[in-house]
Motif scaffolding. Sequence first.
Motif, PDB file in Angstrom:
ATOM      1  N   VAL A 138       0.840  -1.206   0.000  1.00 34.72           N
ATOM      2  CA  VAL A 138       0.000   0.000   0.000  1.00 34.72           C
ATOM      3  C   VAL A 138       0.868   1.246   0.000  1.00 34.72           C
ATOM      4  CG1 VAL A 138      -1.722   1.291   1.309  1.00 34.72           C
ATOM      5  CG2 VAL A 138      -1.923  -1.186   1.110  1.00 34.72           C
ATOM      6  N   MET A 139       1.891   1.276   0.859  1.00 33.84           N
ATOM      7  CA  MET A 139       2.760   2.449   0.913  1.00 33.84           C
ATOM      8  C   MET A 139       3.625   2.562  -0.342  1.00 33.84           C
ATOM      9  SD  MET A 139       2.265   4.432   3.411  1.00 33.84           S
ATOM     10  CE  MET A 139       0.529   4.165   3.627  1.00 33.84           C
ATOM     11  N   GLN A 140       3.971   1.441  -0.966  1.00 33.02           N
ATOM     12  CA  GLN A 140       4.679   1.504  -2.241  1.00 33.02           C
ATOM     13  C   GLN A 140       3.807   2.169  -3.296  1.00 33.02           C
ATOM     14  OE1 GLN A 140       5.873  -2.472  -3.232  1.00 33.02           O
ATOM     15  NE2 GLN A 140       7.461  -2.539  -1.665  1.00 33.02           N
ATOM     16  N   LYS A 141       2.520   1.824  -3.318  1.00 27.38           N
ATOM     17  CA  LYS A 141       1.596   2.426  -4.286  1.00 27.38           C
ATOM     18  C   LYS A 141       1.402   3.907  -3.994  1.00 27.38           C
ATOM     19  CE  LYS A 141      -0.375   0.709  -7.214  1.00 27.38           C
ATOM     20  NZ  LYS A 141      -0.063   0.661  -8.653  1.00 27.38           N
ATOM     21  N   VAL A 142       1.296   4.271  -2.707  1.00 35.66           N
ATOM     22  CA  VAL A 142       1.138   5.681  -2.341  1.00 35.66           C
ATOM     23  C   VAL A 142       2.370   6.466  -2.772  1.00 35.66           C
ATOM     24  CG1 VAL A 142       0.999   7.261  -0.370  1.00 35.66           C
ATOM     25  CG2 VAL A 142      -0.472   5.260  -0.455  1.00 35.66           C
ATOM     26  N   ARG A 143       3.556   5.906  -2.541  1.00 40.21           N
ATOM     27  CA  ARG A 143       4.790   6.583  -2.968  1.00 40.21           C
ATOM     28  C   ARG A 143       4.823   6.766  -4.476  1.00 40.21           C
ATOM     29  NH1 ARG A 143      10.084   4.097  -0.386  1.00 40.21           N
ATOM     30  NH2 ARG A 143      10.945   5.771  -1.641  1.00 40.21           N
ATOM     31  N   ALA A 144       4.328   5.773  -5.216  1.00 41.37           N
ATOM     32  CA  ALA A 144       4.347   5.865  -6.674  1.00 41.37           C
ATOM     33  C   ALA A 144       3.335   6.890  -7.183  1.00 41.37           C
ATOM     34  CB  ALA A 144       4.054   4.498  -7.280  1.00 41.37           C
ATOM     35  N   MET A 145       2.225   7.056  -6.475  1.00 44.80           N
ATOM     36  CA  MET A 145       1.167   7.941  -6.952  1.00 44.80           C
ATOM     37  C   MET A 145       1.346   9.398  -6.539  1.00 44.80           C
ATOM     38  SD  MET A 145      -2.094   5.437  -6.514  1.00 44.80           S
ATOM     39  CE  MET A 145      -3.226   6.496  -7.392  1.00 44.80           C
ATOM     40  N   LEU A 146       2.048   9.638  -5.430  1.00 45.09           N
ATOM     41  CA  LEU A 146       2.277  11.015  -4.996  1.00 45.09           C
ATOM     42  C   LEU A 146       3.481  11.589  -5.724  1.00 45.09           C
ATOM     43  CD1 LEU A 146       1.712  10.709  -1.143  1.00 45.09           C
ATOM     44  CD2 LEU A 146       0.167  11.672  -2.841  1.00 45.09           C
ATOM     45  N   PRO A 147       3.469  12.886  -5.996  1.00 41.95           N
ATOM     46  CA  PRO A 147       4.602  13.497  -6.699  1.00 41.95           C
ATOM     47  C   PRO A 147       5.874  13.429  -5.858  1.00 41.95           C
ATOM     48  CG  PRO A 147       3.019  15.165  -6.029  1.00 41.95           C
ATOM     49  CD  PRO A 147       2.422  13.849  -5.700  1.00 41.95           C
ATOM     50  N   PRO A 148       7.013  13.180  -6.499  1.00 42.39           N
ATOM     51  CA  PRO A 148       8.264  13.043  -5.730  1.00 42.39           C
ATOM     52  C   PRO A 148       8.678  14.364  -5.093  1.00 42.39           C
ATOM     53  CG  PRO A 148       8.697  13.002  -8.079  1.00 42.39           C
ATOM     54  CD  PRO A 148       7.210  13.004  -7.918  1.00 42.39           C
ATOM     55  N   GLY A 149       9.405  14.246  -4.007  1.00 43.09           N
ATOM     56  CA  GLY A 149       9.928  15.433  -3.338  1.00 43.09           C
ATOM     57  C   GLY A 149       9.197  15.778  -2.067  1.00 43.09           C
ATOM     58  N   SER A 150       7.880  15.717  -2.098  1.00 41.48           N
ATOM     59  CA  SER A 150       7.110  16.114  -0.921  1.00 41.48           C
ATOM     60  C   SER A 150       6.090  15.038  -0.553  1.00 41.48           C
ATOM     61  CB  SER A 150       6.403  17.433  -1.184  1.00 41.48           C
ATOM     62  OG  SER A 150       5.497  17.279  -2.259  1.00 41.48           O
ATOM     63  N   GLN A 151       6.440  13.801  -0.749  1.00 37.81           N
ATOM     64  CA  GLN A 151       5.495  12.715  -0.491  1.00 37.81           C
ATOM     65  C   GLN A 151       5.038  12.654   0.963  1.00 37.81           C
ATOM     66  OE1 GLN A 151       7.933   9.601  -1.953  1.00 37.81           O
ATOM     67  NE2 GLN A 151       7.112   9.714  -4.028  1.00 37.81           N
ATOM     68  N   PRO A 152       5.929  12.726   1.955  1.00 42.89           N
ATOM     69  CA  PRO A 152       5.442  12.678   3.336  1.00 42.89           C
ATOM     70  C   PRO A 152       4.515  13.839   3.675  1.00 42.89           C
ATOM     71  CG  PRO A 152       7.787  12.277   3.293  1.00 42.89           C
ATOM     72  CD  PRO A 152       7.388  12.691   1.911  1.00 42.89           C
ATOM     73  N   HIS A 153       4.848  15.029   3.170  1.00 36.95           N
ATOM     74  CA  HIS A 153       4.005  16.191   3.463  1.00 36.95           C
ATOM     75  C   HIS A 153       2.630  16.051   2.816  1.00 36.95           C
ATOM     76  CE1 HIS A 153       2.962  20.230   4.574  1.00 36.95           C
ATOM     77  NE2 HIS A 153       2.645  20.491   3.330  1.00 36.95           N
ATOM     78  N   ARG A 154       2.588  15.582   1.577  1.00 36.69           N
ATOM     79  CA  ARG A 154       1.290  15.401   0.906  1.00 36.69           C
ATOM     80  C   ARG A 154       0.455  14.328   1.584  1.00 36.69           C
ATOM     81  NH1 ARG A 154       0.717  17.773  -4.738  1.00 36.69           N
ATOM     82  NH2 ARG A 154       2.570  19.047  -4.821  1.00 36.69           N
ATOM     83  N   LEU A 155       1.112  13.251   2.033  1.00 35.35           N
ATOM     84  CA  LEU A 155       0.389  12.209   2.759  1.00 35.35           C
ATOM     85  C   LEU A 155      -0.126  12.746   4.090  1.00 35.35           C
ATOM     86  CD1 LEU A 155      -0.440   9.229   2.685  1.00 35.35           C
ATOM     87  CD2 LEU A 155       1.691   8.697   3.855  1.00 35.35           C
ATOM     88  N   HIS A 156       0.642  13.610   4.726  1.00 39.43           N
ATOM     89  CA  HIS A 156       0.220  14.251   5.975  1.00 39.43           C
ATOM     90  C   HIS A 156      -1.026  15.106   5.737  1.00 39.43           C
ATOM     91  CE1 HIS A 156       0.248  16.944   9.424  1.00 39.43           C
ATOM     92  NE2 HIS A 156       0.509  17.954   8.614  1.00 39.43           N
ATOM     93  N   VAL A 157      -1.031  15.873   4.674  1.00 40.60           N
ATOM     94  CA  VAL A 157      -2.177  16.730   4.362  1.00 40.60           C
ATOM     95  C   VAL A 157      -3.390  15.874   3.972  1.00 40.60           C
ATOM     96  CG1 VAL A 157      -3.034  18.455   2.725  1.00 40.60           C
ATOM     97  CG2 VAL A 157      -0.758  18.704   3.723  1.00 40.60           C
ATOM     98  N   LEU A 158      -3.156  14.823   3.221  1.00 44.92           N
ATOM     99  CA  LEU A 158      -4.242  13.962   2.743  1.00 44.92           C
ATOM    100  C   LEU A 158      -4.911  13.194   3.871  1.00 44.92           C
ATOM    101  CD1 LEU A 158      -5.670  12.851   0.177  1.00 44.92           C
ATOM    102  CD2 LEU A 158      -3.958  11.053   0.161  1.00 44.92           C
ATOM    103  N   THR A 159      -4.111  12.687   4.824  1.00 41.75           N
ATOM    104  CA  THR A 159      -4.663  11.808   5.846  1.00 41.75           C
ATOM    105  C   THR A 159      -4.856  12.463   7.202  1.00 41.75           C
ATOM    106  OG1 THR A 159      -2.472  11.030   6.467  1.00 41.75           O
ATOM    107  CG2 THR A 159      -3.642   9.784   4.770  1.00 41.75           C
ATOM    108  N   GLY A 160      -4.149  13.541   7.489  1.00 33.56           N
ATOM    109  CA  GLY A 160      -4.244  14.165   8.797  1.00 33.56           C
ATOM    110  C   GLY A 160      -3.360  13.500   9.845  1.00 33.56           C
ATOM    111  N   GLU A 161      -2.574  12.508   9.452  1.00 33.62           N
ATOM    112  CA  GLU A 161      -1.628  11.862  10.370  1.00 33.62           C
ATOM    113  C   GLU A 161      -0.458  12.816  10.626  1.00 33.62           C
ATOM    114  OE1 GLU A 161      -1.247   8.643  11.796  1.00 33.62           O
ATOM    115  OE2 GLU A 161      -3.365   8.398  11.357  1.00 33.62           O
ATOM    116  N   PRO A 162       0.216  12.681  11.768  1.00 24.93           N
ATOM    117  CA  PRO A 162       1.405  13.510  12.002  1.00 24.93           C
ATOM    118  C   PRO A 162       2.469  13.267  10.927  1.00 24.93           C
ATOM    119  CG  PRO A 162       0.710  12.429  14.020  1.00 24.93           C
ATOM    120  CD  PRO A 162      -0.122  11.857  12.920  1.00 24.93           C
ATOM    121  N   LEU A 163       3.223  14.306  10.630  1.00 22.23           N
ATOM    122  CA  LEU A 163       4.217  14.238   9.571  1.00 22.23           C
ATOM    123  C   LEU A 163       5.271  13.173   9.857  1.00 22.23           C
ATOM    124  CD1 LEU A 163       5.256  15.414   6.922  1.00 22.23           C
ATOM    125  CD2 LEU A 163       6.509  17.106   8.245  1.00 22.23           C
TER     126      LEU A 163
END
Length: 128
Positions: free
Chosen positions: A33-58
């Motif tokens: 699942v996280m491999q797919k999320v990494r592939a689908m989010l733009p490179p460079g700011s993946q953790p930040h975008r996932l943080h904004v998308l899910t509301g989980e801590p950075l």
Amino acid sequence: MPGTVSPRSRVTKSGRFPKRNQNCRIGNQISPVMQKVRAMLPPGSQPHRLHVLTGEPLSNCQKMLAGVRPENLDMLRVLLSATDIDFAAEILRAFIGDEAPLAQAISLQQDLRRAKQVIKTLQARMAE
């Protein structure tokens, strides 16, 4: 009073622990699942975008994308309820595997939805 120094031990710490910390995971295997999320989010700011998308801590997002921590149920629920249907379908397909009948049904459903969108755009052009 002179002190006595014991002779050097033959068993050293590196001899007792040949591989580093045994509690630490070797290789940081990232979940599909996280491999797919990494592939689908733009490179460079993946953790930040996932943080904004899910509301989980950075820090949790960084650890999940690095494979240090597995994703939790709340994160999966948020990812599967994403507004982008293609994104949610890809996450579900990564979660259940590509060979499952449900994954094949999802891909057929996506193809049908795309075909309906093409038909709508063609009908709009014909109406003009």
